[in-house]
Design an enzyme around this catalytic site. Structure first.
Site, mmCIF file in Angstrom:
data_model
loop_
_atom_site.group_PDB
_atom_site.id
_atom_site.type_symbol
_atom_site.label_atom_id
_atom_site.label_comp_id
_atom_site.label_asym_id
_atom_site.label_seq_id
_atom_site.Cartn_x
_atom_site.Cartn_y
_atom_site.Cartn_z
ATOM 1 C CD GLU A 1 -2.796 1.394 0.344
ATOM 2 O OE1 GLU A 1 -2.333 2.503 -0.339
ATOM 3 O OE2 GLU A 1 -3.893 0.681 0.251
ATOM 4 C CG ASP B 1 3.850 0.893 -7.893
ATOM 5 O OD1 ASP B 1 2.752 0.406 -8.117
ATOM 6 O OD2 ASP B 1 4.404 1.304 -9.061
ATOM 7 C CG ASP C 1 -7.503 4.002 -5.893
ATOM 8 O OD1 ASP C 1 -8.057 4.243 -4.978
ATOM 9 O OD2 ASP C 1 -6.077 3.839 -5.908
ATOM 10 C CE LYS D 1 -13.181 14.018 -13.207
ATOM 11 N NZ LYS D 1 -12.565 15.061 -12.151
ATOM 12 C CG ASP E 1 -17.989 0.141 -5.278
ATOM 13 O OD1 ASP E 1 -16.614 0.173 -5.535
ATOM 14 O OD2 ASP E 1 -18.454 1.286 -5.177
ATOM 15 C CB THR F 1 -13.734 -2.404 3.028
ATOM 16 O OG1 THR F 1 -14.218 -2.057 1.905
ATOM 17 C CG2 THR F 1 -12.825 -3.549 3.363
ATOM 18 C CE LYS F 2 -12.345 4.565 3.685
ATOM 19 N NZ LYS F 2 -12.003 5.901 3.824
ATOM 20 C CD GLU G 1 -18.845 -5.569 -0.103
ATOM 21 O OE1 GLU G 1 -17.483 -5.694 0.509
ATOM 22 O OE2 GLU G 1 -19.558 -5.990 -0.295
HETATM 23 C C1 LIG Z 1 -10.081 2.310 -3.125
HETATM 24 S S1 LIG Z 1 -8.808 1.843 -2.109
HETATM 25 C C2 LIG Z 1 -9.489 0.197 -1.390
HETATM 26 C C3 LIG Z 1 -8.529 -0.318 -0.144
HETATM 27 C C4 LIG Z 1 -9.147 -1.714 0.213
HETATM 28 N N1 LIG Z 1 -8.740 -2.838 -0.580
HETATM 29 C C5 LIG Z 1 -10.540 -1.654 0.373
HETATM 30 O O1 LIG Z 1 -11.396 -2.822 -0.052
HETATM 31 O O2 LIG Z 1 -11.040 -1.220 1.426
HETATM 32 C C6 LIG Z 1 -7.536 1.377 -3.016
HETATM 33 C C7 LIG Z 1 -6.280 1.529 -2.414
HETATM 34 O O3 LIG Z 1 -5.262 0.910 -3.324
HETATM 35 C C8 LIG Z 1 -3.953 1.554 -3.140
HETATM 36 N N2 LIG Z 1 -2.992 1.608 -4.402
HETATM 37 C C9 LIG Z 1 -3.621 2.005 -5.711
HETATM 38 N N3 LIG Z 1 -2.568 1.645 -6.522
HETATM 39 C C10 LIG Z 1 -1.500 1.084 -5.874
HETATM 40 C C11 LIG Z 1 -0.240 0.604 -6.007
HETATM 41 N N4 LIG Z 1 0.157 0.401 -7.502
HETATM 42 N N5 LIG Z 1 0.421 -0.050 -5.194
HETATM 43 C C12 LIG Z 1 0.198 -0.169 -4.004
HETATM 44 N N6 LIG Z 1 -1.166 0.299 -3.345
HETATM 45 C C13 LIG Z 1 -1.898 0.940 -4.136
HETATM 46 C C14 LIG Z 1 -4.548 3.128 -2.832
HETATM 47 O O4 LIG Z 1 -3.514 4.000 -2.017
HETATM 48 C C15 LIG Z 1 -5.678 3.030 -2.031
HETATM 49 O O5 LIG Z 1 -5.470 2.807 -0.735
#
Ligand SMILES: C[S@@+](CC[C@H](N)C(=O)[O-])C[C@H]1O[C@@H](n2cnc3c(N)ncnc32)[C@H](O)[C@@H]1O
Length: 231
Positions: A82, A109, A132, A136, A168, A200-201, A203
């Site tokens: 993360e 990453d 994420d 857009k 979602d 999770t929040k 969902e």
């Molecule tokens: C929308 S959140 C969902 C978090 C969690 N999986 C949940 O269901 O509650 C997506 C997460 O992916 C992380 N993220 C996105 N691209 C990433 C990457 N290449 N490496 C590590 N984390 C990443 C973002 O920082 C973000 O916290």
């Protein structure tokens, strides 16, 4: 995916006082930077002090699912990668509260980690829950689940291992399915929401806003043992 287009925007979010205290105490024990791992040691057997099937969660967010699923599967070792530090700090607190010894955190990453350090065929399970959505159109290239990244992920999964995705966003679910169906190493598709996946929040918000949640489960073709975490 191009190496120049990250799937995240790294806002320097401040830790709360409690998160900072947890970070100072627990990060040296449970955390590693992807940059350091890529430059040096990646050795989960040393990290966990044992050889066990390895689960990698990409984008663990606030860590609700991560901690609950690591607690529910003590026979597996879990890596959460993360970029969002407050989320990692929360997960450190969950590790301490639950006394988890089978979860390690990686800051950075996931694509870099997978590409540069994780050995081919070494993961039993990869989870990507609510990545994420980048809704857009001009941002779509930032989506994590696209052909190059899925090919990379699939190459790191052991035969018989699994890739579990949830979103979602209906059009992202379609994209996930199209991309995974097209990868010759993967077989699977849409499945019913597994009851063991914690809400999770993200969902919860989808439910409140009336969006359906889609789970997709793919297995890596091959003769390896099927993962018992994939229901
Ligand atoms: C929308 S959140 C969902 C978090 C969690 N999986 C949940 O269901 O509650 C997506 C997460 O992916 C992380 N993220 C996105 N691209 C990433 C990457 N290449 N490496 C590590 N984390 C990443 C973002 O920082 C973000 O916290």
């Amino acid at each position: 995916m191009s190496a120049t287009i990250p799937t995240f925007v790294h806002h320097r979010s401040r830790l709360t006082e409690g998160q900072q205290r947890a970070w100072d105490r627990l990060w040296p024990v449970h955390g590693r930077d992807v940059a350091d791992v890529v430059a040096g040691e990646y050795d989960p057997v040393v990290w966990f002090g044992r050889e066990a099937p390895l689960v990698l969660e990409i984008g663990s967010g606030m860590g609700e699912s991560t901690a609950a699923l690591a607690l529910a599967a003590p026979e597996h070792d879990h890596l959460a990668v993360e970029v969002f530090e407050p989320g990692l700090a929360q997960l450190l607190m969950r590790i301490e509260d639950a006394g988890l010894t089978n979860l390690a955190l990686l800051r950075g990453d996931a694509v870099t980690l997978l590409r540069e350090r994780v050995p081919a065929g070494s993961l039993a399970v990869v989870r990507i829950f609510f990545p994420d959505p980048w809704p857009k159109r001009r941002h779509r290239k930032r989506r994590l689940v696209q052909p190059e990244t899925v090919a990379l992920v699939a190459s790191r999964i052991a035969p018989g291992g699994t890739l579990h995705l949830a979103t979602d966003w209906a059009d992202y679910a379609t994209q996930m399915r199209t991309v995974c169906d097209a990868d010759p190493r993967l077989e699977g598709g849409v499945v019913a929401r597994p009851p063991w996946r914690p809400v999770t929040k993200f969902e919860e918000r989808a439910r409140i806003e009336g969006r359906d949640v889609h789970d997709l489960l793919y297995h890596l073709r091959g003769d390896g043992p099927p993962s018992d975490l994939s229901q």
